[in-house]
Design a protein around this motif. Structure first.
Motif, PDB file in Angstrom:
ATOM      1  N   ALA A   1       7.827  21.707 -89.895  1.00 17.67           N
ATOM      2  CA  ALA A   1       7.013  20.805 -89.094  1.00 17.67           C
ATOM      3  C   ALA A   1       7.857  20.184 -87.988  1.00 17.67           C
ATOM      4  O   ALA A   1       9.012  19.792 -88.212  1.00 17.67           O
ATOM      5  CB  ALA A   1       6.410  19.727 -89.976  1.00 17.67           C
TER       6      ALA A   1
ATOM      7  N   PRO B   1       1.786  21.259 -90.298  1.00 19.21           N
ATOM      8  CA  PRO B   1       1.344  22.137 -91.400  1.00 19.21           C
ATOM      9  C   PRO B   1      -0.086  22.642 -91.218  1.00 19.21           C
ATOM     10  O   PRO B   1      -0.386  23.775 -91.610  1.00 19.21           O
ATOM     11  CB  PRO B   1       1.482  21.229 -92.629  1.00 19.21           C
ATOM     12  CG  PRO B   1       2.589  20.285 -92.268  1.00 19.21           C
ATOM     13  CD  PRO B   1       2.408  20.027 -90.800  1.00 19.21           C
TER      14      PRO B   1
ATOM     15  N   THR C   1      -0.895  26.097 -89.734  1.00 19.20           N
ATOM     16  CA  THR C   1      -0.680  27.312 -90.513  1.00 19.20           C
ATOM     17  C   THR C   1      -1.951  28.154 -90.532  1.00 19.20           C
ATOM     18  O   THR C   1      -3.032  27.678 -90.885  1.00 19.20           O
ATOM     19  CB  THR C   1      -0.277  26.959 -91.954  1.00 19.20           C
ATOM     20  OG1 THR C   1       0.999  26.296 -91.926  1.00 19.20           O
ATOM     21  CG2 THR C   1      -0.185  28.207 -92.816  1.00 19.20           C
TER      22      THR C   1
ATOM     23  N   SER D   1       5.907  24.592 -92.547  1.00 18.50           N
ATOM     24  CA  SER D   1       6.204  23.873 -93.788  1.00 18.50           C
ATOM     25  C   SER D   1       6.405  22.390 -93.509  1.00 18.50           C
ATOM     26  O   SER D   1       6.906  22.001 -92.448  1.00 18.50           O
ATOM     27  CB  SER D   1       7.454  24.452 -94.444  1.00 18.50           C
ATOM     28  OG  SER D   1       8.577  24.284 -93.610  1.00 18.50           O
ATOM     29  N   SER D   2       6.045  21.580 -94.480  1.00 24.12           N
ATOM     30  CA  SER D   2       6.166  20.126 -94.293  1.00 24.12           C
ATOM     31  C   SER D   2       7.527  19.617 -94.744  1.00 24.12           C
ATOM     32  O   SER D   2       8.306  20.324 -95.346  1.00 24.12           O
ATOM     33  CB  SER D   2       5.068  19.421 -95.076  1.00 24.12           C
ATOM     34  OG  SER D   2       5.117  19.782 -96.439  1.00 24.12           O
TER      35      SER D   2
END
Length: 125
Positions: A14, A91, A94, A124-125
């Motif tokens: 992120a 995120p 995605t 991804s976080s």
């Protein structure tokens, strides 16, 4: 026969950035619009950004200010490339990103819609 081939997807944290590319090739007389759509799991395909031959852009509200669409126009319309610069990724970005084209394949035919096979973008976080 027209083909759209995407590249540039991948995994990013992120806040990071990615650049997608899509090259259109084949029998293309003229290009009206090229752009990007995306589809997240369990959701419908949605518009991300489009760019017309008149240089008019259209962005989804969710990506305005973060994503930029641009195009290289080859003198030979048999090959053209559209880019999607994605910054400050979240995120919720995605998805599988699909290249889109609205082309006239020959002078005597109307425009048709064309799609690439998609490239995965995972944030991804």
């Amino acid at each position: 026969q027209v083909q759209l081939v995407e590249s540039g997807g991948g995994l990013v944290q992120a806040g990071g950035s990615l650049r997608l590319s899509c090259t259109a090739s084949g029998s293309i007389f003229s290009i009206d619009t090229m752009g990007w759509y995306r589809q997240a799991p369990g959701k419908q395909r949605e518009l991300v950004a489009t760019l017309t031959s008149a240089h008019i852009t259209n962005y989804a509200d969710s990506v305005k200010g973060r994503f930029t669409i641009s195009r290289d126009n080859a003198k030979n319309t048999a090959q053209n490339t559209v880019y999607l610069e994605m910054n400050s990724l979240k995120p919720e970005d995605t998805a599988v990103y699909y290249c889109y084209g609205y082309f006239r394949p020959t002078l005597r035919e109307p425009e048709y819609h064309y799609w690439g096979q998609g490239t995965q973008v995972t944030v991804s976080s």
